[in-house]
Design an enzyme around this catalytic site. Structure first.
Site, short mmCIF file in Angstrom:
data_model
loop_
_atom_site.label_atom_id
_atom_site.label_comp_id
_atom_site.label_asym_id
_atom_site.label_seq_id
_atom_site.Cartn_x
_atom_site.Cartn_y
_atom_site.Cartn_z
N HIS A 156 -0.46 -11.00 -5.15
CA HIS A 156 0.92 -10.58 -4.95
C HIS A 156 1.92 -11.55 -5.59
O HIS A 156 2.93 -11.12 -6.15
CB HIS A 156 1.21 -10.43 -3.46
CG HIS A 156 0.28 -9.49 -2.76
ND1 HIS A 156 0.16 -8.16 -3.12
CD2 HIS A 156 -0.59 -9.67 -1.74
CE1 HIS A 156 -0.73 -7.58 -2.35
NE2 HIS A 156 -1.21 -8.47 -1.50
N ASP A 196 -3.32 -2.60 -5.06
CA ASP A 196 -2.26 -3.57 -4.75
C ASP A 196 -1.31 -3.76 -5.93
O ASP A 196 -0.09 -3.79 -5.76
CB ASP A 196 -2.87 -4.92 -4.38
CG ASP A 196 -3.29 -5.01 -2.93
OD1 ASP A 196 -2.93 -4.13 -2.13
OD2 ASP A 196 -4.00 -5.99 -2.59
N HIS A 222 0.83 -1.21 0.00
CA HIS A 222 0.00 0.00 0.00
C HIS A 222 0.87 1.26 0.00
O HIS A 222 0.54 2.24 -0.68
CB HIS A 222 -0.94 0.00 1.20
CG HIS A 222 -1.85 -1.17 1.25
ND1 HIS A 222 -2.58 -1.52 2.38
CD2 HIS A 222 -2.16 -2.12 0.32
CE1 HIS A 222 -3.30 -2.60 2.13
NE2 HIS A 222 -3.05 -2.99 0.88
N HIS A 270 -9.38 -2.04 -4.95
CA HIS A 270 -8.25 -2.33 -4.08
C HIS A 270 -7.25 -3.28 -4.74
O HIS A 270 -6.04 -3.16 -4.54
CB HIS A 270 -8.69 -2.93 -2.74
CG HIS A 270 -7.53 -3.13 -1.80
ND1 HIS A 270 -6.97 -2.09 -1.09
CD2 HIS A 270 -6.77 -4.22 -1.53
CE1 HIS A 270 -5.94 -2.54 -0.40
NE2 HIS A 270 -5.80 -3.83 -0.64
#
Length: 311
Positions: A274, A251, A87, A247
């Site tokens: 991720h 990310d 973030h 969101h």
């Protein structure tokens, strides 16, 4: 277009989403061409983490970086890693910060409100300093794609600008009432307006399992969207109807900024996270013919960082 750092040092305090550890974070101006550097100052000997895709060590529910010179712990029982950097990295990409020293008194970046908006406010409060060296961009000149066994995939393609396309797929009532795909034509203004306030989210059914793995120990409805079997648990509801996919783009912006430079190209992903985001960066770097480092004048730059004023 020249490199940027912050004009003044600034501090913030908060807890880590996964560790629950309190940390003081100090953002400091850094010289040209030094890049983004995290530093653990709570250890007997401070350890630096220079941002590159290769130092990403763990990707379960967050992006965690490790110092390759320290395997295991530091000798005093403390692991040489920093969790949940995505973030803050996303905020740095949004404002266009090239050089920064980030000092931490713990092993996780504070989660703040679960979005990047508090980090944006900190950076803007510190002021932006335009440096003398030109900003470098990673320009995509050939397609690079990665996939996983769960049907997720991510790819880069050439594009004159920076475009992010993301789609998600969750079997949950809350996601059936919201858009599950989004495109962001990246600029500072678009980033601030469209994604910077989108919060991380988690499922209550997973909390027991996560805490058994020492994850989610600092999570609450003050720093995340909670989802039970019926829907959103937060009294205030969602900030945007499609906050979930917003969101995921937030990310991705942070994960991709692990390159240390802004991207000129198009990023498209489906059910990515991720791990896949980092795999895509590593696949790109493993194929030198797929990209080049370039510089632009202010007039020819394909990305507009604007004045970075507080919204």
């Amino acid at each position: 277009m020249n490199q940027r750092t912050i004009a003044n040092q600034i501090k913030a305090r908060g807890i880590g989403l996964h560790t629950g550890h309190e940390s003081v974070m100090t953002l400091k101006p850094a010289p040209e061409n030094s890049g983004i550097v995290f530093r653990r100052v709570d250890l007997e000997c401070p350890i630096d983490f220079k941002v590159t895709p290769e130092i990403v060590g763990e990707t379960t529910l967050c992006t965690t970086i490790v110092n390759p010179d320290f395997q295991g712990d530091t000798g005093d029982g403390v692991n040489a890693k920093i969790a949940t950097i995505e973030h803050l990295m996303s905020a740095l990409a949004g404002i266009g910060i090239d050089n920064l020293l980030i000092e931490l008194t713990s092993d996780e970046v504070p989660i703040m409100d679960g979005s990047s908006s508090d980090f944006i406010f900190l950076l803007q409060s510190a002021g932006i300093e335009i440096q003398s060296k030109p900003k470098r961009f990673v320009k995509i000149i050939d397609t690079v794609r990665v996939e996983n066994e769960k049907g997720g995939w991510a790819e880069f393609k050439p594009f004159d600008g920076y475009r992010l396309n993301f789609s998600i797929e969750f079997d949950h009532p809350a996601f059936q009432q919201t858009a599950e795909s989004m495109t962001l034509e990246f600029s500072s203004t678009a980033y601030f307006k469209e994604v910077s306030r989108a919060r991380t989210f988690g499922f209550m059914k997973d909390m027991e399992m996560l805490r058994a793995r020492n994850l989610g120990l600092g999570a609450s409805l003050k720093n995340a969207i909670g989802l039970d079997d019926q829907g959103v648990m937060n009294d205030e509801g969602l900030r945007n109807k499609d906050e979930f996919v917003r969101h995921k783009i937030l990310d991705a912006v942070g994960d991709l900024y692990m390159l240390g430079h802004p991207i000129v190209g198009e990023f498209t992903a489906h059910k990515s996270g991720h791990a896949l985001n980092n795999q895509l960066l590593r696949a790109l770097l493993a194929n030198p013919s797929a990209y080049e480092l370039v510089e632009y004048s202010d007039q020819s730059a394909p990305i507009n960082y604007g004045s970075s004023k507080v919204l």
